[in-house]
Design a protein around this motif. Structure first.
Motif, short mmCIF file in Angstrom:
data_model
loop_
_atom_site.label_atom_id
_atom_site.label_comp_id
_atom_site.label_asym_id
_atom_site.label_seq_id
_atom_site.Cartn_x
_atom_site.Cartn_y
_atom_site.Cartn_z
N SER A 2 4.97 -12.05 -8.31
CA SER A 2 4.59 -10.72 -7.82
C SER A 2 3.10 -10.62 -7.53
O SER A 2 2.65 -9.68 -6.87
CB SER A 2 4.98 -9.64 -8.84
N ASN A 3 2.31 -11.57 -8.03
CA ASN A 3 0.89 -11.58 -7.68
C ASN A 3 0.68 -12.07 -6.25
O ASN A 3 -0.23 -11.62 -5.57
CB ASN A 3 0.12 -12.47 -8.65
N LEU A 4 1.52 -13.00 -5.83
CA LEU A 4 1.45 -13.49 -4.46
C LEU A 4 2.13 -12.52 -3.48
O LEU A 4 1.65 -12.32 -2.37
CB LEU A 4 2.09 -14.87 -4.34
N LEU A 5 3.25 -11.97 -3.92
CA LEU A 5 4.02 -11.05 -3.08
C LEU A 5 4.26 -9.76 -3.85
O LEU A 5 5.34 -9.54 -4.42
CB LEU A 5 5.35 -11.68 -2.67
N PRO A 6 3.28 -8.87 -3.89
CA PRO A 6 3.46 -7.61 -4.60
C PRO A 6 4.33 -6.64 -3.81
O PRO A 6 4.58 -6.83 -2.63
CB PRO A 6 2.03 -7.08 -4.72
N THR A 7 4.79 -5.62 -4.50
CA THR A 7 5.47 -4.50 -3.85
C THR A 7 4.45 -3.38 -3.68
O THR A 7 4.11 -2.70 -4.65
CB THR A 7 6.66 -4.01 -4.69
N PRO A 8 3.91 -3.21 -2.48
CA PRO A 8 2.80 -2.26 -2.29
C PRO A 8 3.22 -0.82 -2.59
O PRO A 8 4.35 -0.41 -2.31
CB PRO A 8 2.45 -2.42 -0.81
N LYS A 9 2.30 -0.07 -3.16
CA LYS A 9 2.49 1.35 -3.44
C LYS A 9 1.44 2.15 -2.68
O LYS A 9 0.29 1.72 -2.54
CB LYS A 9 2.36 1.64 -4.94
N VAL A 10 1.84 3.30 -2.20
CA VAL A 10 0.90 4.16 -1.48
C VAL A 10 1.05 5.59 -1.97
O VAL A 10 2.17 6.09 -2.12
CB VAL A 10 1.12 4.07 0.05
N SER A 11 -0.08 6.22 -2.24
CA SER A 11 -0.11 7.63 -2.64
C SER A 11 -0.84 8.42 -1.57
O SER A 11 -1.87 7.96 -1.04
CB SER A 11 -0.82 7.80 -3.99
N GLN A 12 -0.32 9.60 -1.26
CA GLN A 12 -0.93 10.44 -0.24
C GLN A 12 -1.00 11.88 -0.75
O GLN A 12 -0.06 12.36 -1.40
CB GLN A 12 -0.12 10.40 1.06
N TYR A 13 -2.10 12.53 -0.40
CA TYR A 13 -2.31 13.93 -0.76
C TYR A 13 -2.77 14.67 0.48
O TYR A 13 -3.65 14.20 1.20
CB TYR A 13 -3.35 14.04 -1.88
#
Length: 822
Positions: free
Chosen positions: A615-626
């Motif tokens: 998972s360090n090479l292929l993470p699952t990206p997270k995005v937060s928006q406000y």
């Protein structure tokens, strides 16, 4: 380009409008004149994207950022492709200079280097292909514009993280026309730059009681804005709908078949100076109309393996041959509302195109480098009997010597076959659990696959002129550097089959607290499982002759395969609400957290199952928006304004260089900005519109790029569009419109080494309406022939100074159409 005044001015405008709206809400209003037909439609505009109910919500009452465009607004924007529609959407920058397909689309502060990983394209609320992007595929490439489209809705962030395929970036949803009680038919003929010949047709109406239908499509052929000596676009499309009105419900079936070939344009030679701040034409090359592609290289050969050659046609370009079939069902049963949407996509989206490589250089410099390379290869020198090369002969393939001062370029003629299939289904069930409080639960399922056959590399040597000529080069010791123009091997040739499956469940609650306040909350849990069978590669000399250096070390499958798989899961949520200041005025707030999963290409790039599992090479990206926003619509003005903050954690980037090397990195980002869509109508028939955004987005989490500006995204971009309608009586009128577009400076790469200067363009048009039957339109784009760059040299990592390859805007174009309505 920095303009601190603009955000301040927008903020001041918001305060003034909010104050005025609040005052109107607290005092009795004097009777106002009836809004015009167009303004009334804007005020009552209902959007269906990003909302729980299939029946939608008024745009001015929605608690999220969404841009809409009806059929006329789409025509007035004169998009050159599906992706080019995004130019009307604040917070989005589309690089649509590749032609009909293969755009790069960037979304406010989201870190992306190419294609459109954070843009999903839907038709009738269904994703056409669930993953928004793959190598050599981005969602807009699977959709073609025509007169069967009623409108488009583009949702940015907001509640999209819990619905459909859970896109946290932007969702472009095309709504098709459906038959009504009043029959409607149109036929439109269009001509324009590049010997354009196009006809669009549409007809819709009532079939019988409760049944309605529509059918339409287009046929088009053109040589293109950049003339390659062969047709750039050649294709057709047909779309049909069948609607059944039910008691308290509706069923709509739709189908579309597309067969369209489209030339794909990449970089052209240019001169960059002043640290990349000044761009000028390369001697003998018009960057606004020229292309290196030519009839001479249209049918090119790939040496794929010993005894195996393939012939490909550049005229096929990045085309689309596909069918889509889907259905939308909405039914109220007692206190329950049920809706279901599904579609099936099956298509070939192949890429047969030129990809520019190293920057231009003289023929002499090329020969010197070729001699040094050959003399430094022991196997080649041995095959030449130990004789070192000291000179070379360069000739055009079609005959004639090439001087040492002739400027030349190398460009790969690549072939990528991509067969895509998908099935998606989304079910929602809603019920009002107490007065004005509605709960929605449901699920989403997607099954999709891609079968790929790649031939990357295949470099060709050619003159740096429009419709380039191919060059042969032979050294005086018998080494063949270039034969029939081919001077490089196929450096990457995988064959791969991928399968993916996504399953999600979601729930939302929408509560109308009172006549002024409405809040909503939603959550989603999604699981993705993807797998791939990828050929293992070897390299070999296709003719077993070391002296023919152009095909030594050709990449090819070795007969074995690697199977890779990964399963991920993630949670998303959204919470928001709006407060009505007046009947047609509101403010909203919104927060969400979304994600993206790894893709098929990540499997291939990882290479081993151990790397895939890391998972360090292929993470699952997270995005937060406000977000916080303001919306109002009236006869005098319209305003949609919002401020946003984004935070992105960990996304894997890849970049394929001209030598086949693939660079990989992981970065996050953060950004702040303001988006605006403003329009004022000071007098009858006149509208002044301003749309755009200002943002500051930077990379983080990677020491190599932290603090650098997110690539390809301008800090400031805006479009100013005045429109004036001149009535002539008896239903006749002329509408004049123009657009001034300003795109700020950008960086082409993450390291901020390739500077892309700001540019300005002017578009204009006039529409003559003769009663209700006839329309004549004349429109032009980039009338000032601005030389603006949309992309640097994505095959290099160094700065862009001196002779370069880059992708500029299309030059001045015009288009004329005649429409007859029956």
């Amino acid at each position: 380009m920095k303009n601190p005044f603009l955000p301040s001015a927008i903020a001041a405008a918001v305060l003034v409008l909010v104050h005025q709206a609040a005052a109107q809400a607290q005092t009795a209003e004097a009777p106002a004149s009836e809004p015009s037909k167009e303004v009334s439609k804007e005020i009552q505009q209902v959007v269906v994207t990003g909302v729980a109910s299939a029946r939608g919500v008024r745009k001015v009452d929605s608690a999220f950022s969404i841009t809409t465009a009806n059929e006329e607004q789409l025509k007035q924007a004169a998009p050159s492709s599906t992706a080019d529609i995004m130019k009307i959407v604040p917070g989005v920058y589309a690089e649509s200079t590749g032609g009909q397909s293969g755009a790069n689309i960037e979304v406010r502060g989201f870190p992306s280097g190419s294609d459109s990983p954070f843009v999903s394209v839907q038709m009738m609320g269904n994703p056409i292909f669930p993953p928004p992007t793959l190598s050599f595929f981005e969602g807009s490439s699977a959709f073609r514009l025509d007169d069967t489209i009623e409108r488009v809705e583009v949702l940015r962030g907001g509640p999209s993280t819990i619905w459909s395929n859970g896109q946290p970036g932007a969702t472009m949803n095309f709504i098709l026309k459906e038959g009504t009680d009043t029959p409607e038919g149109t036929v439109r003929f269009t001509t324009g730059t590049g010997s354009l010949r196009r006809v669009d047709m549409y007809y819709g109406g009532k079939i019988s009681d409760g049944w309605y239908g529509s059918v339409g499509g287009f046929y088009r052929k053109t040589d293109g804005v950049r003339d390659a000596g062969f047709p750039a676009d050649d294709g057709h499309q047909i779309t049909a709908t069948l609607t059944r009105n039910l008691d308290q419900g509706k069923l709509t079936l739709y189908a579309r078949s597309t067969d369209d070939k489209n030339a794909f344009y990449t970089g052209v030679p240019l001169i960059s100076s002043n640290g990349g701040r000044t761009i000028s034409a390369f001697p003998g090359f018009d960057p606004l109309t020229g292309t290196l592609m030519s009839g001479e290289m249209r049918n090119f050969t790939i040496e794929a393996a010993p005894g195996k050659t393939l012939t490909k046609d550049l005229g096929d370009g990045r085309g689309l041959k596909a069918t889509v079939f889907g259905a939308n069902f909405d039914q109220k049963v007692g206190d329950w509302s049920i809706s279901n949407k599904f579609n099936r996509f099956d298509g070939d989206l192949n890429t047969i195109a030129m990809f520019t490589g190293n920057n231009p250089l003289s023929m002499s410099d090329y020969i010197n480098a070729a001699i040094a390379s050959a003399n430094g290869n022991a196997a080649v020198v041995a095959a030449a009997g130990g004789q070192l090369a000291t000179s070379a002969t360069a000739t055009l393939v079609k005959g004639g010597a090439v001087s040492g001062s002739q400027q030349v370029v190398q460009a790969g003629l690549w072939a990528v076959e991509k067969q895509l299939k998908s099935f998606t289904d989304e079910l929602r069930v809603s019920k009002e659990i107490f007065k004005d409080n509605t709960v929605t639960v449901g699920g989403y399922f997607a099954d999709y696959s891609s079968h790929d056959v790649w031939y990357l590399g295949n470099s060709h040597l050619m003159t740096a002129v429009p419709q380039a000529s191919l060059i042969n080069v032979t050294l005086n010791n018998g080494v063949v550097v270039s034969k029939n123009g081919t001077d490089g091997n196929v450096f990457y040739a995988p064959v791969a089959s991928y399968d993916g499956r996504n399953t999600a469940v979601f729930a939302s609650d929408e509560w109308k607290v009172n006549d002024k306040i409405k809040v909503d909350f939603g959550m989603r849990h999604e699981q993705q499982k993807i797998s791939g069978t990828i050929s293992n590669l070897t390299s070999a000399d296709t003719d077993n002759n070391p002296l023919t250096v152009y095909n030594n070390g050709t990449s090819m499958p070795n007969g074995s395969n690697t199977y890779l798989t990964r399963t991920d899961s993630a949670n998303s949520f959204t919470i928001g609400g709006n407060y009505k200041l007046a009947r047609d005025t509101s403010v909203f707030v919104r927060a969400n957290r979304g994600h993206t999963f790894i893709s098929f290409d990540d499997l291939r790039g990882a290479g081993t199952q151990a790397n895939v599992n890391d998972s360090n090479l292929l993470p699952t990206p997270k995005v937060s928006q406000y977000e916080i926003g303001f919306k109002t619509a009236s006869q005098l003005y319209t305003a949609y304004i919002n401020a946003f903050h984004t935070e992105f954690d960990g996304i894997a980037f890849s970049q394929v260089l001209s030598n086949g090397q693939e660079l990989r990195s992981i970065s996050g980002s953060k950004g702040n900005g303001v988006e605006f869509e403003l329009a004022v109508r000071p007098i009858e028939n006149l509208q002044l519109q301003l749309t755009g955004d200002y943002q500051k987005s930077e990379y983080r989490d990677n020491p190599a790029t932290a603090g650098k500006t997110v690539q390809r995204q301008p800090k400031l971009q805006f479009r100013f569009t005045p429109t004036y309608r001149i009535p002539f009586g008896d239903g006749n009128a002329a509408k004049l419109y123009a657009t001034y577009t300003s795109i700020g400076e950008r960086w082409a790469d993450q390291a901020n080494q390739q500077y892309l200067p700001s540019y300005r363009t002017i578009d204009a048009g006039v529409l003559f309406s003769f009663g209700d039957k006839i329309e004549v339109r004349l429109a032009g784009t980039n009338l000032n022939n601005e030389l603006g760059l949309t992309e640097g040299n994505s095959r290099l990592t160094t700065g862009n100074v001196g002779p370069i390859n880059a992708r500029p805007l299309f030059g001045r174009t015009w288009e004329a159409s005649l429409l007859y309505r029956f």
